[in-house]
Design a protein around this motif. Structure first.
Motif, PDB file in Angstrom:
ATOM      1  N   ALA A   1       0.829  -1.207   0.000  1.00 45.63           N
ATOM      2  CA  ALA A   1       0.000   0.000   0.000  1.00 45.63           C
ATOM      3  C   ALA A   1       0.861   1.253   0.000  1.00 45.63           C
ATOM      4  N   LEU A   2       0.308   2.310  -0.573  1.00 46.54           N
ATOM      5  CA  LEU A   2       0.858   3.654  -0.459  1.00 46.54           C
ATOM      6  C   LEU A   2      -0.159   4.463   0.328  1.00 46.54           C
ATOM      7  N   VAL A   3       0.268   4.980   1.471  1.00 55.30           N
ATOM      8  CA  VAL A   3      -0.615   5.803   2.295  1.00 55.30           C
ATOM      9  C   VAL A   3      -0.250   7.267   2.053  1.00 55.30           C
ATOM     10  N   VAL A   4      -1.221   8.026   1.546  1.00 58.51           N
ATOM     11  CA  VAL A   4      -1.007   9.425   1.190  1.00 58.51           C
ATOM     12  C   VAL A   4      -1.735  10.307   2.198  1.00 58.51           C
ATOM     13  N   VAL A   5      -1.013  11.277   2.740  1.00 57.96           N
ATOM     14  CA  VAL A   5      -1.590  12.202   3.725  1.00 57.96           C
ATOM     15  C   VAL A   5      -1.762  13.562   3.060  1.00 57.96           C
ATOM     16  N   LEU A   6      -2.965  14.115   3.193  1.00 58.48           N
ATOM     17  CA  LEU A   6      -3.287  15.379   2.524  1.00 58.48           C
ATOM     18  C   LEU A   6      -3.863  16.400   3.486  1.00 58.48           C
ATOM     19  N   SER A   7      -3.699  17.659   3.100  1.00 58.77           N
ATOM     20  CA  SER A   7      -4.446  18.765   3.712  1.00 58.77           C
ATOM     21  C   SER A   7      -5.324  19.321   2.605  1.00 58.77           C
ATOM     22  N   GLY A   8      -6.616  19.047   2.682  1.00 64.71           N
ATOM     23  CA  GLY A   8      -7.482  19.376   1.554  1.00 64.71           C
ATOM     24  C   GLY A   8      -7.065  18.527   0.366  1.00 64.71           C
ATOM     25  N   LYS A   9      -6.654  19.182  -0.718  1.00 64.82           N
ATOM     26  CA  LYS A   9      -6.198  18.448  -1.898  1.00 64.82           C
ATOM     27  C   LYS A   9      -4.682  18.458  -2.037  1.00 64.82           C
ATOM     28  N   LYS A  10      -3.997  19.098  -1.062  1.00 63.97           N
ATOM     29  CA  LYS A  10      -2.542  19.201  -1.126  1.00 63.97           C
ATOM     30  C   LYS A  10      -1.888  18.076  -0.342  1.00 63.97           C
ATOM     31  N   VAL A  11      -0.923  17.416  -0.978  1.00 62.59           N
ATOM     32  CA  VAL A  11      -0.230  16.297  -0.344  1.00 62.59           C
ATOM     33  C   VAL A  11       0.784  16.826   0.671  1.00 62.59           C
ATOM     34  N   GLN A  12       0.728  16.297   1.907  1.00 63.63           N
ATOM     35  CA  GLN A  12       1.771  16.570   2.891  1.00 63.63           C
ATOM     36  C   GLN A  12       2.907  15.563   2.760  1.00 63.63           C
ATOM     37  N   GLY A  13       2.542  14.324   2.472  1.00 68.26           N
ATOM     38  CA  GLY A  13       3.554  13.279   2.340  1.00 68.26           C
ATOM     39  C   GLY A  13       2.901  11.948   2.085  1.00 68.26           C
ATOM     40  N   SER A  14       3.718  10.959   1.791  1.00 68.78           N
ATOM     41  CA  SER A  14       3.199   9.604   1.577  1.00 68.78           C
ATOM     42  C   SER A  14       4.269   8.598   1.976  1.00 68.78           C
ATOM     43  N   VAL A  15       3.824   7.416   2.386  1.00 68.60           N
ATOM     44  CA  VAL A  15       4.741   6.384   2.856  1.00 68.60           C
ATOM     45  C   VAL A  15       4.319   5.032   2.283  1.00 68.60           C
ATOM     46  N   TYR A  16       5.317   4.216   1.934  1.00 67.19           N
ATOM     47  CA  TYR A  16       5.068   2.887   1.360  1.00 67.19           C
ATOM     48  C   TYR A  16       5.020   1.873   2.495  1.00 67.19           C
ATOM     49  N   VAL A  17       3.949   1.072   2.501  1.00 70.32           N
ATOM     50  CA  VAL A  17       3.776   0.063   3.547  1.00 70.32           C
ATOM     51  C   VAL A  17       3.562  -1.298   2.887  1.00 70.32           C
ATOM     52  N   ARG A  18       4.526  -2.153   3.046  1.00 67.85           N
ATOM     53  CA  ARG A  18       4.394  -3.486   2.455  1.00 67.85           C
ATOM     54  C   ARG A  18       3.311  -4.298   3.163  1.00 67.85           C
ATOM     55  N   ALA A  19       2.824  -5.322   2.466  1.00 68.78           N
ATOM     56  CA  ALA A  19       1.846  -6.230   3.064  1.00 68.78           C
ATOM     57  C   ALA A  19       2.417  -6.835   4.342  1.00 68.78           C
ATOM     58  N   ARG A  20       1.562  -6.973   5.346  1.00 68.93           N
ATOM     59  CA  ARG A  20       1.930  -7.563   6.637  1.00 68.93           C
ATOM     60  C   ARG A  20       3.066  -6.795   7.313  1.00 68.93           C
ATOM     61  N   SER A  21       3.082  -5.476   7.139  1.00 72.67           N
ATOM     62  CA  SER A  21       4.167  -4.665   7.698  1.00 72.67           C
ATOM     63  C   SER A  21       3.615  -3.397   8.327  1.00 72.67           C
ATOM     64  N   LYS A  22       4.512  -2.669   9.009  1.00 74.84           N
ATOM     65  CA  LYS A  22       4.153  -1.412   9.648  1.00 74.84           C
ATOM     66  C   LYS A  22       5.088  -0.310   9.179  1.00 74.84           C
ATOM     67  N   ALA A  23       4.584   0.924   9.153  1.00 69.74           N
ATOM     68  CA  ALA A  23       5.406   2.073   8.785  1.00 69.74           C
ATOM     69  C   ALA A  23       4.794   3.336   9.376  1.00 69.74           C
TER      70      ALA A  23
ATOM     71  N   LEU B   1       4.749   7.886   9.329  1.00 66.47           N
ATOM     72  CA  LEU B   1       5.057   9.159   8.687  1.00 66.47           C
ATOM     73  C   LEU B   1       4.747  10.238   9.718  1.00 66.47           C
ATOM     74  N   LEU B   2       5.798  10.906  10.222  1.00 64.92           N
ATOM     75  CA  LEU B   2       5.643  11.875  11.296  1.00 64.92           C
ATOM     76  C   LEU B   2       5.958  13.282  10.796  1.00 64.92           C
ATOM     77  N   GLY B   3       5.755  14.277  11.690  1.00 63.74           N
ATOM     78  CA  GLY B   3       6.052  15.658  11.336  1.00 63.74           C
ATOM     79  C   GLY B   3       4.972  16.334  10.526  1.00 63.74           C
ATOM     80  N   LEU B   4       3.748  15.828  10.612  1.00 68.84           N
ATOM     81  CA  LEU B   4       2.642  16.377   9.828  1.00 68.84           C
ATOM     82  C   LEU B   4       1.995  17.561  10.557  1.00 68.84           C
ATOM     83  N   ARG B   5       1.344  18.421   9.782  1.00 71.97           N
ATOM     84  CA  ARG B   5       0.744  19.625  10.340  1.00 71.97           C
ATOM     85  C   ARG B   5      -0.765  19.691  10.081  1.00 71.97           C
ATOM     86  N   GLY B   6      -1.503  20.177  11.061  1.00 72.35           N
ATOM     87  CA  GLY B   6      -2.919  20.433  10.876  1.00 72.35           C
ATOM     88  C   GLY B   6      -3.756  19.164  10.749  1.00 72.35           C
ATOM     89  N   ALA B   7      -5.039  19.366  10.490  1.00 76.31           N
ATOM     90  CA  ALA B   7      -5.948  18.246  10.251  1.00 76.31           C
ATOM     91  C   ALA B   7      -5.552  17.570   8.933  1.00 76.31           C
TER      92      ALA B   7
END
Length: 254
Positions: A179-201, A203-209
């Motif tokens: 999976a690719l987990v994408v974090v957004l503020s509205g429609k703007k991307v803050q960041g994204s992180v790759y998470v393999r099957a059966r794994s954990k990951a 993404l820190l340092g995010l701002r706002g809702a």
């Protein structure tokens, strides 16, 4: 002076089984050589040129086969062989347009798709011909070998456009698909992180809702930042409040 009668034109009769098998053998060898050339192509341009040549050869060999009269007991085989030679008509193949969260195939995968399309179009739908004559058993070389699906490294931060915030996400992928987990503020991307099957990951340092979009699929293309096969996208319906490190699961248990 008397004239001799003109001999009546004679129509060639049906071939013997042995004669007909020789014709089929020549047709089969000619098609196989052309398809083998296509399977050996190393570039998309060469493969598409090979597709055109295969289409021409199939049409030529169909004409050859149409000109002979098969043994009566092999009439059904003859019809099946003609259908096989009509299975592919040539022409080039264009890379599919990216749809949804799926990105374009890279050259190696698209090259495989070009070859597989021809191979499947010519392949006999069943083994009827091969059971009743030798035709079809050597019509095609070995099928093309698919390139292996690529996978990202677990925990790789694919995009990072925001830093220094107190928020974040900790993701557990309980599914069988990366999976690719994408974090957004509205429609703007803050960041994204790759998470393999059966794994954990994380993404820190995010701002706002934040809003969360989850894309799963196969064959990760790092340059395109997406999956080239079986991509599906889901999203949280509500934003997550700012200032927290949120933990959640993605995928389906199984």
């Amino acid at each position: 002076m008397t004239s001799s009668p003109t001999p009546a034109a004679t129509t060639p009769g049906p071939l013997s089984v042995a004669e007909y098998q020789q014709v089929l053998g020549r047709v089969e060898a000619t098609v196989r050589r052309q398809v083998a050339g296509l399977m050996a192509a190393q570039t998309v341009t060469a493969a598409n040129a090979g597709r055109t040549k295969v289409g021409l050869v199939l049409a030529q060999q169909k004409t050859v086969l149409e000109a002979v009269q098969p043994p009566p007991r092999l009439a059904a085989v003859h019809a099946d062989a003609l259908r096989t030679l009509s299975g592919f008509i040539g022409g080039t193949l264009e890379n599919a347009v990216a749809t949804g969260c799926t990105v374009l195939d890279p050259p190696a995968k698209f090259l495989y798709s070009i070859k597989l399309d021809v191979y499947q179009a010519i392949s006999l739908g069943d083994d009827t011909i091969g059971k009743r004559t030798a035709f079809g058993r050597k019509l095609l070389p070995a099928p093309p070998v698919p390139p292996p699906d690529r996978r990202g490294v677990n925990g790789t931060v694919v995009q990072r456009l925001v830093r220094g915030g107190s928020g974040g996400v900790r993701v557990t992928n309980v599914g069988a698909t990366d999976a690719l987990v994408v974090v957004l503020s509205g429609k703007k991307v803050q960041g994204s992180v790759y998470v393999r099957a059966r794994s954990k990951a994380s993404l820190l340092g995010l701002r706002g809702a934040i809003l969360i979009s989850i894309r799963t699929g196969r064959d990760w293309d790092a340059a395109g930042r997406g999956f080239t096969a079986d991509c599906e996208e889901t999203a949280f319906t509500e934003p997550l409040a700012s200032g927290y490190v949120w933990s959640f699961k993605v995928g389906e248990d199984g």
